[in-house]
Design a protein around this motif. Structure first.
Motif, mmCIF file in Angstrom:
data_model
loop_
_atom_site.group_PDB
_atom_site.id
_atom_site.type_symbol
_atom_site.label_atom_id
_atom_site.label_comp_id
_atom_site.label_asym_id
_atom_site.label_seq_id
_atom_site.Cartn_x
_atom_site.Cartn_y
_atom_site.Cartn_z
ATOM 1 N N ALA A 118 9.568 -4.529 6.250
ATOM 2 C CA ALA A 118 10.242 -3.272 6.291
ATOM 3 C C ALA A 118 10.353 -1.916 7.567
ATOM 4 O O ALA A 118 9.929 -2.651 8.289
ATOM 5 C CB ALA A 118 9.853 -2.768 5.387
ATOM 6 N N ASP A 119 11.810 -1.732 7.339
ATOM 7 C CA ASP A 119 11.802 -0.646 8.649
ATOM 8 C C ASP A 119 10.963 0.713 8.370
ATOM 9 O O ASP A 119 10.274 0.612 9.181
ATOM 10 C CB ASP A 119 13.135 -0.171 8.580
ATOM 11 C CG ASP A 119 14.163 -1.505 8.864
ATOM 12 O OD1 ASP A 119 13.553 -2.307 9.762
ATOM 13 O OD2 ASP A 119 15.032 -1.502 8.741
ATOM 14 N N ASP A 120 10.945 1.173 6.895
ATOM 15 C CA ASP A 120 10.303 2.030 7.087
ATOM 16 C C ASP A 120 8.404 2.257 6.443
ATOM 17 O O ASP A 120 8.888 2.706 4.902
ATOM 18 C CB ASP A 120 11.110 3.283 6.560
ATOM 19 C CG ASP A 120 10.556 4.883 6.253
ATOM 20 O OD1 ASP A 120 9.322 5.227 7.262
ATOM 21 O OD2 ASP A 120 10.901 5.772 5.514
ATOM 22 N N GLN A 121 8.112 1.473 7.111
ATOM 23 C CA GLN A 121 5.933 0.843 6.209
ATOM 24 C C GLN A 121 5.731 1.652 5.844
ATOM 25 O O GLN A 121 5.385 2.127 4.418
ATOM 26 C CB GLN A 121 5.879 -0.127 7.451
ATOM 27 C CG GLN A 121 6.590 -0.754 7.574
ATOM 28 C CD GLN A 121 6.037 -2.443 9.061
ATOM 29 O OE1 GLN A 121 5.075 -1.688 9.123
ATOM 30 N NE2 GLN A 121 6.432 -3.564 8.715
ATOM 31 N N GLU A 122 5.647 3.158 6.160
ATOM 32 C CA GLU A 122 4.586 3.887 6.004
ATOM 33 C C GLU A 122 5.107 5.036 4.751
ATOM 34 O O GLU A 122 4.234 4.907 3.941
ATOM 35 C CB GLU A 122 4.942 5.230 7.383
ATOM 36 C CG GLU A 122 3.812 4.240 8.335
ATOM 37 C CD GLU A 122 2.886 5.938 8.940
ATOM 38 O OE1 GLU A 122 2.504 6.746 8.802
ATOM 39 O OE2 GLU A 122 3.089 5.547 10.681
ATOM 40 N N ARG A 123 6.345 5.072 4.867
ATOM 41 C CA ARG A 123 6.915 5.693 3.703
ATOM 42 C C ARG A 123 6.834 5.171 2.667
ATOM 43 O O ARG A 123 6.069 5.102 1.428
ATOM 44 C CB ARG A 123 8.489 5.539 3.964
ATOM 45 C CG ARG A 123 9.609 7.451 2.684
ATOM 46 C CD ARG A 123 10.519 7.304 3.202
ATOM 47 N NE ARG A 123 10.406 9.060 4.154
ATOM 48 C CZ ARG A 123 11.498 8.675 4.742
ATOM 49 N NH1 ARG A 123 13.166 8.570 4.395
ATOM 50 N NH2 ARG A 123 11.538 9.619 5.997
ATOM 51 N N LEU A 124 7.609 3.740 2.380
ATOM 52 C CA LEU A 124 6.963 2.952 1.371
ATOM 53 C C LEU A 124 5.725 2.879 0.617
ATOM 54 O O LEU A 124 5.515 2.368 -0.266
ATOM 55 C CB LEU A 124 7.813 1.548 1.886
ATOM 56 C CG LEU A 124 8.965 0.620 1.740
ATOM 57 C CD1 LEU A 124 9.297 -0.371 2.754
ATOM 58 C CD2 LEU A 124 10.140 1.229 0.633
ATOM 59 N N ALA A 125 4.529 2.116 1.616
ATOM 60 C CA ALA A 125 3.204 2.903 1.582
ATOM 61 C C ALA A 125 3.023 3.692 0.567
ATOM 62 O O ALA A 125 2.660 3.570 -0.510
ATOM 63 C CB ALA A 125 2.296 2.361 2.634
ATOM 64 N N ASP A 126 3.380 4.341 1.027
ATOM 65 C CA ASP A 126 2.926 5.980 0.361
ATOM 66 C C ASP A 126 3.413 6.144 -0.713
ATOM 67 O O ASP A 126 3.053 6.314 -2.117
ATOM 68 C CB ASP A 126 3.120 7.301 1.178
ATOM 69 C CG ASP A 126 2.394 7.546 2.509
ATOM 70 O OD1 ASP A 126 1.460 7.209 2.882
ATOM 71 O OD2 ASP A 126 3.217 8.453 3.690
ATOM 72 N N GLN A 127 5.178 5.689 -1.000
ATOM 73 C CA GLN A 127 5.087 5.583 -2.339
ATOM 74 C C GLN A 127 5.076 4.862 -3.046
ATOM 75 O O GLN A 127 4.761 4.967 -4.811
ATOM 76 C CB GLN A 127 6.568 4.824 -2.707
ATOM 77 C CG GLN A 127 8.244 5.283 -3.662
ATOM 78 C CD GLN A 127 9.372 5.495 -3.180
ATOM 79 O OE1 GLN A 127 9.317 5.365 -1.779
ATOM 80 N NE2 GLN A 127 10.210 4.794 -4.128
ATOM 81 N N ILE A 128 4.429 4.065 -2.677
ATOM 82 C CA ILE A 128 3.506 2.409 -3.690
ATOM 83 C C ILE A 128 2.615 3.207 -4.133
ATOM 84 O O ILE A 128 2.153 3.099 -5.474
ATOM 85 C CB ILE A 128 3.792 1.106 -2.719
ATOM 86 C CG1 ILE A 128 5.072 1.075 -2.232
ATOM 87 C CG2 ILE A 128 2.493 0.405 -3.639
ATOM 88 C CD1 ILE A 128 4.935 -0.170 -1.760
ATOM 89 N N VAL A 129 2.191 3.852 -3.293
ATOM 90 C CA VAL A 129 0.909 4.556 -3.739
ATOM 91 C C VAL A 129 0.671 5.910 -4.661
ATOM 92 O O VAL A 129 0.075 5.744 -5.852
ATOM 93 C CB VAL A 129 -0.064 5.077 -2.695
ATOM 94 C CG1 VAL A 129 -1.520 5.696 -2.966
ATOM 95 C CG2 VAL A 129 -0.572 3.920 -1.899
ATOM 96 N N ALA A 130 2.134 6.394 -4.576
ATOM 97 C CA ALA A 130 1.852 7.818 -5.298
ATOM 98 C C ALA A 130 2.320 7.213 -7.005
ATOM 99 O O ALA A 130 1.904 7.604 -7.455
ATOM 100 C CB ALA A 130 2.749 8.327 -4.687
ATOM 101 N N LYS A 131 3.489 6.073 -6.777
ATOM 102 C CA LYS A 131 3.668 6.252 -8.086
ATOM 103 C C LYS A 131 2.452 4.843 -8.438
ATOM 104 O O LYS A 131 2.767 4.061 -9.888
ATOM 105 C CB LYS A 131 5.137 5.096 -8.287
ATOM 106 C CG LYS A 131 5.904 6.829 -7.229
ATOM 107 C CD LYS A 131 7.568 5.932 -7.643
ATOM 108 C CE LYS A 131 8.682 6.604 -7.141
ATOM 109 N NZ LYS A 131 9.897 6.534 -7.137
#
Length: 288
Positions: free
Chosen positions: A196-209
């Protein structure tokens, strides 16, 4: 240097013993109580994170039953009279937490490289390393011993593709690697966002949800696809049931699916875009 590692730690210890005595002996032979204060951690220990809850549980077990398996030490290369842990740091830490002043240990004369290899194989065979620690261990072993990925796999009893796919996790940003290291993301989550392009934002979203791996894969696919598109020519000339089944399989697998049905017989084609997707498909088909 690498012989014996793929057969397991017990075989390796037999081998080391045979080199010094001229005969193979049981790996637990020679175990003795070593004072805790004479033991220090190995700076090259592959495992970097020790969960407090796991240590507390192990400490309680040690209070009730003692240390059931000796740890492995070598004489400290820099401090006479001291010992350095090769394998068993978690047991050593838990023994201290349990209030014990000594721990049963095997002492072996090992070079730096040999000690590092033994530490890696012991952790991997026990499945003590998380995916990021495993990747870092492979990278260190390849760098220090000059192994290829194929050779490292042979030494550690892993396939070349497993070693290669695990090493790819080191391409993730440091913040995402920390999520994996501390157990907030699994290896499946990490592989899902690897391309994915935006890996950090995706990771934070996965963790948060608290998303599952499948949900994470769907999120990555949705971000990559952009706005929902109408069915293309391939779907348009399929009957509704076949097109719906293709769509369901694509959502479940995250890969392109094509079904050709000819009166109850036909072909199912699955298209993958990367080795990671192929590896994931093989894992699912073989239920590993």
């Amino acid at each position: 240097m690498a012989r014996g590692l793929g057969r397991g730690l017990s075989a390796l210890l037999n081998e080391e013993e045979g080199q010094t005595t001229g005969a193979a002996t049981p790996p637990a032979s020679g175990a003795r109580e070593i004072p805790i204060e004479l033991i220090e951690a190995n700076p090259d220990q592959p495992r970097r994170h020790f969960a407090e809850t796991e240590l507390a549980e192990l400490a309680q077990s040690i209070r009730e039953s003692g240390v059931l398996q000796p740890i492995l030490l070598r004489p400290s290369p820099s401090k006479p009279g001291m010992f350095e842990i090769v394998a068993g740091e978690r047991r050593w830490r838990a023994t201290q937490a349990a209030g014990h002043h000594a721990i049963p240990a095997l002492v072996r004369e090992l070079t730096d490289e040999r000690a590092f290899e033994v530490a890696i194989i012991e952790n991997i065979q026990r499945e003590d390393l998380n995916a990021m620690e495993e990747a870092q261990a492979y990278q260190s072993l390849i760098g220090r011993a000059g192994y290829t990925q194929d050779k490292a796999g042979q030494v550690l009893g892993k396939s070349r593709s497993h070693v290669a796919n695990t090493l790819r996790l080191l391409q993730l940003p440091a913040a995402v690697q920390d999520h994996v290291l501390y157990g907030r993301l699994s290896a499946g989550h990490a592989r899902a966002i690897l391309t994915a392009d935006d890996q950090e934002r995706l990771a934070d979203q996965i963790v948060a949800k608290g998303l599952s791996v499948r949900d994470a894969e769907a999120l990555v696919r949705a971000r990559a696809a952009g706005p929902k598109k109408t069915s293309g020519p391939r779907k348009a000339n399929k009957d509704a049931d076949t097109a719906a089944l293709e769509a369901d399989l694509e959502d479940a697998l995250g890969m392109g699916v094509d079904i050709v049905d000819r009166g109850g017989a036909g072909a199912l084609t699955i298209r993958y875009d990367s080795l990671e997707q192929l590896d994931e498909l093989c894992r699912r088909l073989t239920r590993r």
